[in-house]
Design a protein around this motif. Structure first.
Motif, short mmCIF file in Angstrom:
data_model
loop_
_atom_site.label_atom_id
_atom_site.label_comp_id
_atom_site.label_asym_id
_atom_site.label_seq_id
_atom_site.Cartn_x
_atom_site.Cartn_y
_atom_site.Cartn_z
N HIS A 23 -0.58 -20.24 -7.32
CA HIS A 23 -0.77 -21.51 -7.57
C HIS A 23 0.35 -22.29 -6.84
N TYR A 24 0.21 -23.51 -6.45
CA TYR A 24 1.17 -24.67 -5.63
C TYR A 24 1.70 -25.07 -7.02
N PRO A 25 3.06 -25.74 -6.79
CA PRO A 25 3.66 -26.25 -7.96
C PRO A 25 2.67 -27.71 -8.22
N THR A 26 2.07 -28.34 -7.47
CA THR A 26 1.21 -29.66 -7.77
C THR A 26 0.21 -29.08 -8.51
N ASP A 27 -0.38 -27.79 -8.36
CA ASP A 27 -1.63 -27.08 -9.23
C ASP A 27 -1.28 -27.25 -10.49
N VAL A 28 0.22 -26.86 -10.77
CA VAL A 28 0.72 -26.58 -12.34
C VAL A 28 0.92 -28.00 -12.76
N VAL A 29 1.46 -29.00 -11.97
CA VAL A 29 1.68 -30.41 -12.48
C VAL A 29 0.43 -31.37 -12.97
N GLY A 30 -0.45 -30.76 -12.03
CA GLY A 30 -1.83 -31.55 -12.36
C GLY A 30 -2.50 -31.12 -13.71
N GLY A 31 -2.13 -29.46 -13.75
CA GLY A 31 -2.64 -29.12 -15.00
C GLY A 31 -1.89 -29.60 -16.46
N PHE A 32 -0.78 -29.77 -16.25
CA PHE A 32 0.01 -30.34 -17.33
C PHE A 32 -0.56 -31.60 -17.39
N ALA A 33 -0.60 -32.45 -16.38
CA ALA A 33 -0.99 -33.95 -16.65
C ALA A 33 -2.44 -33.88 -17.63
N LEU A 34 -3.44 -33.16 -16.95
CA LEU A 34 -4.76 -32.99 -17.38
C LEU A 34 -4.74 -32.55 -18.89
N GLY A 35 -4.11 -31.56 -19.20
CA GLY A 35 -4.07 -31.02 -20.61
C GLY A 35 -3.29 -32.29 -21.60
N THR A 36 -2.32 -32.89 -21.05
CA THR A 36 -1.63 -33.74 -21.98
C THR A 36 -2.57 -34.82 -22.25
N ALA A 37 -3.10 -35.37 -20.96
CA ALA A 37 -4.39 -36.53 -20.89
C ALA A 37 -5.28 -36.40 -22.18
N VAL A 38 -5.81 -35.05 -21.97
CA VAL A 38 -7.19 -35.04 -22.81
C VAL A 38 -6.54 -34.79 -24.22
N ALA A 39 -5.39 -34.27 -24.40
CA ALA A 39 -4.88 -33.88 -25.86
C ALA A 39 -4.43 -35.32 -26.70
N LEU A 40 -3.93 -36.29 -25.87
CA LEU A 40 -3.39 -37.48 -26.38
C LEU A 40 -4.50 -38.48 -26.42
N LEU A 41 -5.12 -38.67 -25.30
CA LEU A 41 -6.17 -39.74 -25.33
C LEU A 41 -7.42 -39.83 -26.25
N LEU A 42 -7.86 -38.36 -26.34
CA LEU A 42 -9.04 -38.22 -27.13
C LEU A 42 -8.38 -37.91 -28.61
N SER A 43 -7.14 -37.89 -28.73
CA SER A 43 -6.64 -37.28 -30.54
C SER A 43 -6.90 -38.47 -31.49
N PRO A 44 -6.88 -39.73 -31.23
CA PRO A 44 -7.42 -40.48 -32.39
C PRO A 44 -8.81 -40.45 -32.72
N LEU A 45 -9.67 -40.15 -31.69
CA LEU A 45 -11.17 -39.93 -31.94
C LEU A 45 -11.11 -38.81 -32.61
N ALA A 46 -10.73 -37.71 -32.12
CA ALA A 46 -10.80 -36.40 -32.93
C ALA A 46 -10.24 -36.25 -34.29
#
Length: 233
Positions: free
Chosen positions: A160-183
């Motif tokens: 992986h490129y470093p930006t692949d990893v940063v993108g994964g971090f951003a995606l995982g964080t966004a899903v976990a936090l943004l959908l957390s109130p509904l979940a």
């Protein structure tokens, strides 16, 4: 995205060579360890950390037990949803693996033929880490630390490129936090119902925590027995 893979003067590519270059200088056994840790080990460690946090929460009990267990249930669900969200992202970006466009990389894992952006491993581990943080800050910080190590391993392994990893971090964080109130709004009542169940209540609260809780509640069976003993004395 093609521009990111064309020139070694790109910071993303430079960092890729710098981190992956450590694998060339490392002993063979260390590379094998990093291969196992980056491919499987840290994912297993994250699962064990979630289970450890769950065991700690249910033993401690308390009024927040149901909400904490709900957050722990949400953590793997968030990871699964984030991976599903990543499927169309990968298909849209279509970024090849770094070893396809760049020579001289020490690739520790063979057989990677899918697209590179974003990293599934980074997405999963960060979603689990952030989900853990919602449930318990101490365990969450440990989980986020493991996720950061996972991202380093993926670049170290040359997959992986470093930006692949940063993108994964951003995606995982966004899903976990943004959908957390509904979940949490959906899962917390469910876990409270489970907590009241005589058969499944152990999922939320251990037997010792339940006995301690009953002893403190006025009108409970244990509390009444304690009062009877006091009166008899």
């Amino acid at each position: 995205m093609a521009v990111l893979a064309e020139s070694g003067s790109n910071p993303d590519v430079d960092l890729l060579y710098d981190i992956n270059g450590l694998a060339k200088d490392a002993p063979h056994w260390f590379d094998r360890v990093m291969e196992f840790v980056g491919e499987y080990g840290l994912l297993v460690a994250m699962v064990l950390l979630v289970l450890w946090c769950w065991w700690s929460v249910r033993r401690r009990g308390g009024e927040e037990a149901a909400s904490s267990v709900s957050a722990l249930v949400w953590a793997p669900l968030a990871a699964g949803i984030a991976v599903l969200v990543n499927v169309p992202i990968r298909g849209f970006v279509e970024r090849p693996r770094p070893f396809v466009d760049h020579r001289g990389l020490d690739v520790l894992v063979s057989g990677k033929t899918d697209f590179s952006f974003v990293s599934d491993h980074a997405t999963i581990t960060m979603a689990l880490g952030v989900g853990l943080f919602v449930a318990n800050r101490r365990f969450g910080l440990a989980g986020i630390g493991l996720a950061l190590l996972e991202g380093f391993c993926r670049v170290y392994m040359g997959v992986h490129y470093p930006t692949d990893v940063v993108g994964g971090f951003a995606l995982g964080t966004a899903v976990a936090l943004l959908l957390s109130p509904l979940a949490m709004a959906l899962l917390t009542p469910l876990m409270k119902a489970v907590e009241r169940s005589p058969r499944a209540g152990w999922i939320v609260r251990s037997r010792s925590a339940e006995e301690q809780r009953n002893a403190l509640l006025p009108g409970s069976r244990d509390s009444l027995k304690s009062q009877e003993r006091d009166l008899a004395a």
